[in-house]
Design a protein around this motif. Sequence first.
Motif, PDB file in Angstrom:
ATOM      1  N   THR A 112      74.952  45.556  34.837  1.00 24.15           N
ATOM      2  CA  THR A 112      74.780  46.879  33.964  1.00 24.15           C
ATOM      3  C   THR A 112      73.777  46.646  33.038  1.00 24.15           C
ATOM      4  OG1 THR A 112      77.087  47.364  34.407  1.00 24.15           O
ATOM      5  CG2 THR A 112      75.748  48.515  32.630  1.00 24.15           C
ATOM      6  N   VAL A 113      73.637  45.473  32.342  1.00 25.79           N
ATOM      7  CA  VAL A 113      72.612  45.001  31.368  1.00 25.79           C
ATOM      8  C   VAL A 113      71.194  45.332  32.099  1.00 25.79           C
ATOM      9  CG1 VAL A 113      71.530  43.008  30.199  1.00 25.79           C
ATOM     10  CG2 VAL A 113      74.045  43.718  29.971  1.00 25.79           C
ATOM     11  N   TRP A 114      71.135  44.757  33.277  1.00 24.92           N
ATOM     12  CA  TRP A 114      69.801  44.387  34.025  1.00 24.92           C
ATOM     13  C   TRP A 114      69.183  46.147  34.373  1.00 24.92           C
ATOM     14  CZ3 TRP A 114      69.262  45.743  39.453  1.00 24.92           C
ATOM     15  CH2 TRP A 114      67.984  45.563  39.912  1.00 24.92           C
ATOM     16  N   LEU A 115      70.322  46.918  34.825  1.00 26.98           N
ATOM     17  CA  LEU A 115      70.181  48.299  35.239  1.00 26.98           C
ATOM     18  C   LEU A 115      69.612  49.207  33.931  1.00 26.98           C
ATOM     19  CD1 LEU A 115      70.190  50.637  37.180  1.00 26.98           C
ATOM     20  CD2 LEU A 115      72.569  50.715  36.722  1.00 26.98           C
ATOM     21  N   LEU A 116      70.500  48.711  32.843  1.00 28.21           N
ATOM     22  CA  LEU A 116      69.724  49.511  31.617  1.00 28.21           C
ATOM     23  C   LEU A 116      68.361  49.242  30.847  1.00 28.21           C
ATOM     24  CD1 LEU A 116      73.333  49.524  29.597  1.00 28.21           C
ATOM     25  CD2 LEU A 116      71.999  51.496  30.420  1.00 28.21           C
ATOM     26  N   ILE A 117      68.125  48.221  31.283  1.00 28.84           N
ATOM     27  CA  ILE A 117      66.758  47.785  30.992  1.00 28.84           C
ATOM     28  C   ILE A 117      65.677  48.619  31.993  1.00 28.84           C
ATOM     29  CG2 ILE A 117      65.132  45.705  31.200  1.00 28.84           C
ATOM     30  CD1 ILE A 117      67.148  43.804  30.499  1.00 28.84           C
ATOM     31  N   ILE A 118      66.116  48.442  33.192  1.00 26.19           N
ATOM     32  CA  ILE A 118      65.447  49.261  34.177  1.00 26.19           C
ATOM     33  C   ILE A 118      65.400  50.688  33.641  1.00 26.19           C
ATOM     34  CG2 ILE A 118      64.755  50.119  36.700  1.00 26.19           C
ATOM     35  CD1 ILE A 118      66.271  47.316  37.128  1.00 26.19           C
ATOM     36  N   SER A 143      81.877  45.963  25.695  1.00 24.11           N
ATOM     37  CA  SER A 143      81.340  45.647  26.904  1.00 24.11           C
ATOM     38  C   SER A 143      81.832  44.206  27.158  1.00 24.11           C
ATOM     39  CB  SER A 143      79.837  45.884  27.082  1.00 24.11           C
ATOM     40  OG  SER A 143      79.407  45.048  27.931  1.00 24.11           O
ATOM     41  N   PHE A 144      81.702  43.642  25.902  1.00 24.40           N
ATOM     42  CA  PHE A 144      82.093  42.101  26.042  1.00 24.40           C
ATOM     43  C   PHE A 144      83.341  41.897  26.551  1.00 24.40           C
ATOM     44  CE2 PHE A 144      83.804  38.089  23.796  1.00 24.40           C
ATOM     45  CZ  PHE A 144      82.690  37.266  24.500  1.00 24.40           C
ATOM     46  N   VAL A 145      84.301  42.818  25.811  1.00 19.67           N
ATOM     47  CA  VAL A 145      85.854  42.501  25.852  1.00 19.67           C
ATOM     48  C   VAL A 145      86.228  43.053  27.417  1.00 19.67           C
ATOM     49  CG1 VAL A 145      88.261  43.459  25.231  1.00 19.67           C
ATOM     50  CG2 VAL A 145      86.417  42.316  23.663  1.00 19.67           C
ATOM     51  N   GLY A 150      90.485  41.368  33.337  1.00 20.17           N
ATOM     52  CA  GLY A 150      90.599  41.876  34.585  1.00 20.17           C
ATOM     53  C   GLY A 150      91.292  43.396  34.567  1.00 20.17           C
ATOM     54  N   MET A 151      90.219  44.143  34.446  1.00 20.27           N
ATOM     55  CA  MET A 151      90.595  45.555  34.279  1.00 20.27           C
ATOM     56  C   MET A 151      89.657  46.327  35.279  1.00 20.27           C
ATOM     57  SD  MET A 151      91.669  46.154  30.523  1.00 20.27           S
ATOM     58  CE  MET A 151      91.514  47.751  30.638  1.00 20.27           C
ATOM     59  N   ASN A 152      89.547  47.645  35.373  1.00 16.38           N
ATOM     60  CA  ASN A 152      88.688  48.651  36.077  1.00 16.38           C
ATOM     61  C   ASN A 152      87.501  49.186  35.383  1.00 16.38           C
ATOM     62  OD1 ASN A 152      90.457  48.382  38.600  1.00 16.38           O
ATOM     63  ND2 ASN A 152      91.571  50.519  37.982  1.00 16.38           N
ATOM     64  N   ASP A 153      87.587  49.094  34.042  1.00 21.10           N
ATOM     65  CA  ASP A 153      86.770  49.892  33.188  1.00 21.10           C
ATOM     66  C   ASP A 153      85.212  49.540  33.580  1.00 21.10           C
ATOM     67  OD1 ASP A 153      88.367  51.699  31.673  1.00 21.10           O
ATOM     68  OD2 ASP A 153      89.482  49.732  31.846  1.00 21.10           O
ATOM     69  N   ILE A 154      84.863  48.198  33.620  1.00 21.52           N
ATOM     70  CA  ILE A 154      83.511  47.476  33.774  1.00 21.52           C
ATOM     71  C   ILE A 154      82.918  47.944  35.079  1.00 21.52           C
ATOM     72  CG2 ILE A 154      83.959  45.205  34.622  1.00 21.52           C
ATOM     73  CD1 ILE A 154      82.031  46.074  31.666  1.00 21.52           C
ATOM     74  N   TYR A 155      83.863  48.003  36.048  1.00 20.67           N
ATOM     75  CA  TYR A 155      83.118  48.278  37.424  1.00 20.67           C
ATOM     76  C   TYR A 155      82.641  50.075  37.233  1.00 20.67           C
ATOM     77  CZ  TYR A 155      85.770  44.188  38.327  1.00 20.67           C
ATOM     78  OH  TYR A 155      86.115  43.090  38.439  1.00 20.67           O
ATOM     79  N   THR A 157      81.976  51.603  34.615  1.00 24.04           N
ATOM     80  CA  THR A 157      80.727  51.659  33.773  1.00 24.04           C
ATOM     81  C   THR A 157      79.400  51.371  34.409  1.00 24.04           C
ATOM     82  OG1 THR A 157      82.011  50.850  32.040  1.00 24.04           O
ATOM     83  CG2 THR A 157      79.485  50.703  31.615  1.00 24.04           C
ATOM     84  N   PHE A 158      79.462  50.255  35.313  1.00 26.21           N
ATOM     85  CA  PHE A 158      78.325  50.161  36.291  1.00 26.21           C
ATOM     86  C   PHE A 158      77.794  51.129  37.295  1.00 26.21           C
ATOM     87  CE2 PHE A 158      76.486  48.621  40.303  1.00 26.21           C
ATOM     88  CZ  PHE A 158      75.198  48.423  39.934  1.00 26.21           C
ATOM     89  N   PHE A 159      78.999  51.772  37.853  1.00 29.11           N
ATOM     90  CA  PHE A 159      78.493  52.906  38.869  1.00 29.11           C
ATOM     91  C   PHE A 159      78.107  54.016  38.460  1.00 29.11           C
ATOM     92  CE2 PHE A 159      81.724  50.123  41.608  1.00 29.11           C
ATOM     93  CZ  PHE A 159      80.791  49.545  42.431  1.00 29.11           C
ATOM     94  N   ILE A 160      78.655  54.319  37.065  1.00 30.06           N
ATOM     95  CA  ILE A 160      78.366  55.833  36.266  1.00 30.06           C
ATOM     96  C   ILE A 160      76.906  55.617  35.777  1.00 30.06           C
ATOM     97  CG2 ILE A 160      78.736  57.091  34.290  1.00 30.06           C
ATOM     98  CD1 ILE A 160      81.641  56.597  34.716  1.00 30.06           C
ATOM     99  N   VAL A 161      76.699  54.481  35.244  1.00 33.86           N
ATOM    100  CA  VAL A 161      75.267  54.253  34.845  1.00 33.86           C
ATOM    101  C   VAL A 161      74.228  54.231  36.004  1.00 33.86           C
ATOM    102  CG1 VAL A 161      73.598  52.407  33.845  1.00 33.86           C
ATOM    103  CG2 VAL A 161      75.709  52.636  32.756  1.00 33.86           C
ATOM    104  N   LEU A 162      74.742  53.704  37.360  1.00 31.39           N
ATOM    105  CA  LEU A 162      73.852  53.688  38.351  1.00 31.39           C
ATOM    106  C   LEU A 162      73.723  55.104  39.006  1.00 31.39           C
ATOM    107  CD1 LEU A 162      72.162  52.222  40.744  1.00 31.39           C
ATOM    108  CD2 LEU A 162      74.355  51.977  41.847  1.00 31.39           C
TER     109      LEU A 162
END
Length: 198
Positions: A112-118, A143-145, A150-155, A157-162
Amino acid sequence: KQQIVTLCIVFLSFFIRLYRLDIPHDWSFDEVYHALSAEAYALNDPRGYEWWNDNPKDLAYEWLHPPLGKLFMAASIKLFSKPYIPSSKSDPLDGVTTFAWRFPGVIFAVLTVWLLIIFGTKLFNSYWVGAVAGSLYALDGLSFVQSRTGMNDIYVTFFIVLAFYRLFMWLKYRSMWNLLLIGIAAGLAAATKWTVFY
């Protein structure tokens, strides 16, 4: 120069999330649902999928949301450790490491960090705006926490940003390829958590 800055931001994001990832050596917050379900998936245990089964003491299987995020964790559990089989005689963390179910979250946060840079670079036509956007997310407390739990939210986040990135690219170039990628990204997000439909 820009590639070096990007690598530094991405590496920093990865390092601060990976460092002592296995701590605490116990269920943290909603891991009592998500990580337990991921372990059941890793064992091909139907209790992880079927809501009518009984839950282990002080824990509960997570049946409320689609399984994709838990499947990422299950793959990591199979790769790095031996899943826990709930029973009254064993410790909940026997044979499994907290690192295993948390590691995929680190990977998706870094992506997600990499994608946000792009995305930031293309949206504002400035690499440095993109670098700041990626850096802010890399150092963001939520984002750090989330990436170390082990939860769903970080995944999600990535797919929504994508999906939003691909929407921007579609609006800019009107490419059917980007339209297809919007659908795939949104579908993967929805396969992780129902709230994506909002």
